[in-house]
Design a protein around this motif. Sequence first.
Motif, PDB file in Angstrom:
ATOM      1  N   LEU A  32    -124.859 -51.461  78.901  1.00 48.75           N
ATOM      2  CA  LEU A  32    -123.574 -50.765  79.025  1.00 48.75           C
ATOM      3  C   LEU A  32    -123.713 -49.254  78.800  1.00 48.75           C
ATOM      4  O   LEU A  32    -123.127 -48.450  79.524  1.00 48.75           O
ATOM      5  CB  LEU A  32    -122.577 -51.375  78.031  1.00 48.75           C
ATOM      6  N   TRP A  33    -124.501 -48.894  77.788  1.00 50.95           N
ATOM      7  CA  TRP A  33    -124.625 -47.458  77.466  1.00 50.95           C
ATOM      8  C   TRP A  33    -125.186 -46.671  78.645  1.00 50.95           C
ATOM      9  O   TRP A  33    -124.806 -45.540  78.896  1.00 50.95           O
ATOM     10  CB  TRP A  33    -125.474 -47.243  76.207  1.00 50.95           C
TER      11      TRP A  33
ATOM     12  N   ARG B  92    -116.155 -57.398  78.336  1.00 47.04           N
ATOM     13  CA  ARG B  92    -115.892 -57.506  76.907  1.00 47.04           C
ATOM     14  C   ARG B  92    -117.113 -57.957  76.115  1.00 47.04           C
ATOM     15  O   ARG B  92    -117.424 -57.401  75.053  1.00 47.04           O
ATOM     16  CB  ARG B  92    -114.709 -58.448  76.649  1.00 47.04           C
ATOM     17  N   VAL B  93    -117.842 -58.931  76.665  1.00 46.15           N
ATOM     18  CA  VAL B  93    -119.003 -59.456  75.924  1.00 46.15           C
ATOM     19  C   VAL B  93    -120.084 -58.396  75.737  1.00 46.15           C
ATOM     20  O   VAL B  93    -120.892 -58.477  74.821  1.00 46.15           O
ATOM     21  CB  VAL B  93    -119.615 -60.680  76.644  1.00 46.15           C
ATOM     22  N   LEU B  94    -120.082 -57.401  76.637  1.00 41.95           N
ATOM     23  CA  LEU B  94    -121.143 -56.382  76.568  1.00 41.95           C
ATOM     24  C   LEU B  94    -120.870 -55.313  75.511  1.00 41.95           C
ATOM     25  O   LEU B  94    -121.768 -54.584  75.108  1.00 41.95           O
ATOM     26  CB  LEU B  94    -121.290 -55.694  77.934  1.00 41.95           C
ATOM     27  N   ILE B  95    -119.593 -55.226  75.096  1.00 44.40           N
ATOM     28  CA  ILE B  95    -119.234 -54.136  74.187  1.00 44.40           C
ATOM     29  C   ILE B  95    -119.883 -54.316  72.820  1.00 44.40           C
ATOM     30  O   ILE B  95    -120.407 -53.370  72.227  1.00 44.40           O
ATOM     31  CB  ILE B  95    -117.697 -54.040  74.052  1.00 44.40           C
ATOM     32  N   GLU B  96    -119.883 -55.566  72.344  1.00 42.89           N
ATOM     33  CA  GLU B  96    -120.497 -55.814  71.045  1.00 42.89           C
ATOM     34  C   GLU B  96    -121.982 -55.505  71.113  1.00 42.89           C
ATOM     35  O   GLU B  96    -122.627 -55.774  72.125  1.00 42.89           O
ATOM     36  CB  GLU B  96    -120.280 -57.283  70.641  1.00 42.89           C
TER      37      GLU B  96
ATOM     38  N   SER C 259    -112.258 -54.768  81.656  1.00 47.62           N
ATOM     39  CA  SER C 259    -112.447 -54.875  83.100  1.00 47.62           C
ATOM     40  C   SER C 259    -112.145 -53.545  83.771  1.00 47.62           C
ATOM     41  O   SER C 259    -111.485 -52.687  83.192  1.00 47.62           O
ATOM     42  CB  SER C 259    -111.505 -55.940  83.675  1.00 47.62           C
ATOM     43  N   ALA C 260    -112.658 -53.405  84.985  1.00 40.80           N
ATOM     44  CA  ALA C 260    -112.373 -52.201  85.763  1.00 40.80           C
ATOM     45  C   ALA C 260    -111.591 -52.601  87.001  1.00 40.80           C
ATOM     46  O   ALA C 260    -111.793 -53.680  87.553  1.00 40.80           O
ATOM     47  CB  ALA C 260    -113.664 -51.507  86.160  1.00 40.80           C
ATOM     48  N   ASP C 261    -110.694 -51.726  87.409  1.00 33.92           N
ATOM     49  CA  ASP C 261    -109.852 -51.995  88.566  1.00 33.92           C
ATOM     50  C   ASP C 261    -109.885 -50.758  89.450  1.00 33.92           C
ATOM     51  O   ASP C 261    -109.757 -49.642  88.952  1.00 33.92           O
ATOM     52  CB  ASP C 261    -108.418 -52.278  88.089  1.00 33.92           C
ATOM     53  N   THR C 262    -110.042 -50.971  90.757  1.00 41.37           N
ATOM     54  CA  THR C 262    -110.177 -49.823  91.659  1.00 41.37           C
ATOM     55  C   THR C 262    -108.916 -48.974  91.718  1.00 41.37           C
ATOM     56  O   THR C 262    -108.984 -47.818  92.098  1.00 41.37           O
ATOM     57  CB  THR C 262    -110.483 -50.299  93.093  1.00 41.37           C
TER      58      THR C 262
END
Lengths: 264, 375
Positions: free
Chosen positions: B115-116, B176-180, B291-294
């Motif tokens: 993610l970083w 979300r799972v990647l943030i931790e 999540s990302a939204d266009t």
Amino acid sequence: MSNYLVEFNNISKFFGKVIALKDVTMKLKKGEIMCLLGDNGAGKSTLIKTLSGVHKPDEGEIIVEGKKTIFASPKDALDMGIATVYQDLALVSLMSVTRNFFMGREPQKGLPGLKTFDIDKANEIASERMGQIGIDVRDPSQAVGTMSGGERQCLAISRAIYFGAKVLILDEPTSALGVHQASVVLKYIVKAASQGLGVILITHNVHHAYPVGNRFTVLNRGKSLGTYSKKDISREKLLSMMAGGEELSKLEVELKEMDRISKI
Amino acid sequence: MSIKSKSIETKKKISKDERLKRISRFRILLNRPELGALGGSILVFIFFGLVAGDTGMFSAYGMMNFLEVSANLGIIAIAAAMLMIGGEFDLSIGSMIGFAGICIAIPAIYWGWPLWMSIIFAFSMAVLVGYFNGILVVRTGLPSFIVTLAMLFILRGATLAITRLITGRTQVPGLRVLIENDPIAWIFAADTFKWLFTWLGSMGLIALRQDGTPLATGVPASVLWWIGLTILATWILMKTRYGNWIFASGGDKHGARNVGVPVDRVKIGLFIGTAVASTIFACVQVLDAGSADTMRGTLKELEAIAAAVVGGCLLTGGYGSAIGAAFGALIFGTVSMGIFYTDVDTDWFKVFLGGMMLIAVIFNNYIRRKVTENK
């Protein structure tokens, strides 16, 4: 070593087929006010831009303190101490006196890499400098927009002197001013010259130029009609040399004629 | 020597003359660009204090709610204000938000980047977009309004097309799972001052959930970004040489150039600033939602400009303040959330937004006339 601060010898400038300037020669000594007179379209603007490094002359040479030089840019001219104050004055009316005074050349303090604008020192210098000209800015953070036209002109000149100008080129410094304001600006110009600066004063107003000038160069249709010391030329002669001079005298003759006819 | 004695005479005369023309304290106060937004904020708080004081709007939870909305807008409004002071607009802010969100999500989800790394990638893209905007405006001499309007469409379209090409849809969930455990995601996502809220909860000063944890878990990271950016921008504007160059470039670019201000460099830097601020906004939003939204960030550029204008920025450049823009965002954020606590239908929010902006522009125009025409 020549005793001239700056010499412009036989300067010519062409724009395509148009001959904007032809063989114009001007020499300026320390402490001297040289007035460049000419009507609209005489080539004054082109000459100023050539003197200040905006245009490169197509012919002729520029000699600064005895050394032949070429100005690659306005900054080059500025670095050699030739500062031009244009009609727009390069002042931002929404900004304060201090911020204008040091615009582009702000004094800094602090550690390298984390320098801050030393606003206290800048305020102090701006107040002091403006005080020397007789303009009392008690609050140097007031906007330049609140100052009169003459004060703005003086601010722009004072700024150029503070940043090391040896030669001041002033483009129509009095044209937008009333009689009182114009006299304030002219007095300041005389004072600057008496401190050893060379001043080139560009104007179409003989009445403003004649009292303060030491020498006069008249420009007409891109050519110099010669340079005269004050003792060699009268105000009336200067006026008639500028384009429109003959027309004015013709007008005078015609008026007299009309007068004569009406009397009959 | 007669000249000298005369000049002394005029000196006295002029200084006397000046004293007559001295500006009043009231006008000096009026000349502060952030005054309008500060006053507006106070009025808004008084209004909601009276109308919605007992509804929970001013509970810890309610406050964090409207502060978060204000903060999100504030982050982009501050950058938009700096650009406006520098004499330009950026209409591509909203599209940049959507684009940056996708720049984070696609590498992280589809390409397996940590993610970083995708966050750094998004910021790099922002610098590129900002640089491109800036260089285009500076080189072509076209109004930034047109150039960045084009960029608004280009970026939004590219975001949509690229996302659909890679993912087959217009949303990218699953972050979300990647943030931790990510080393930098917390900068944008974490609640801060949790200990304070836990303590306040345990003292019974703020509302608690069933399980005993406080309802408001902490100060959202975006609020700290908002405050931090306001301080940074104000410091740059008021205390650095670059700040003076920004005012000068916006006030009169020819004059500024004539005295040696690197106007082009200043403007390009400010365009990079708005793109980077949009990316900060995107990071906060994407990591918060997971999540990302266009379509994220649509119309945000106009809200940012509105907040900057309410904050005292002139549309013609050369005047304004970052603090003002921060307060402008606070007004909009407070009203947009506060309206839920009143009986007023939320549809009226946009009417308020437009009306507020109109009043601000008229007020600013009046100020500008006072500042520039008081000869």
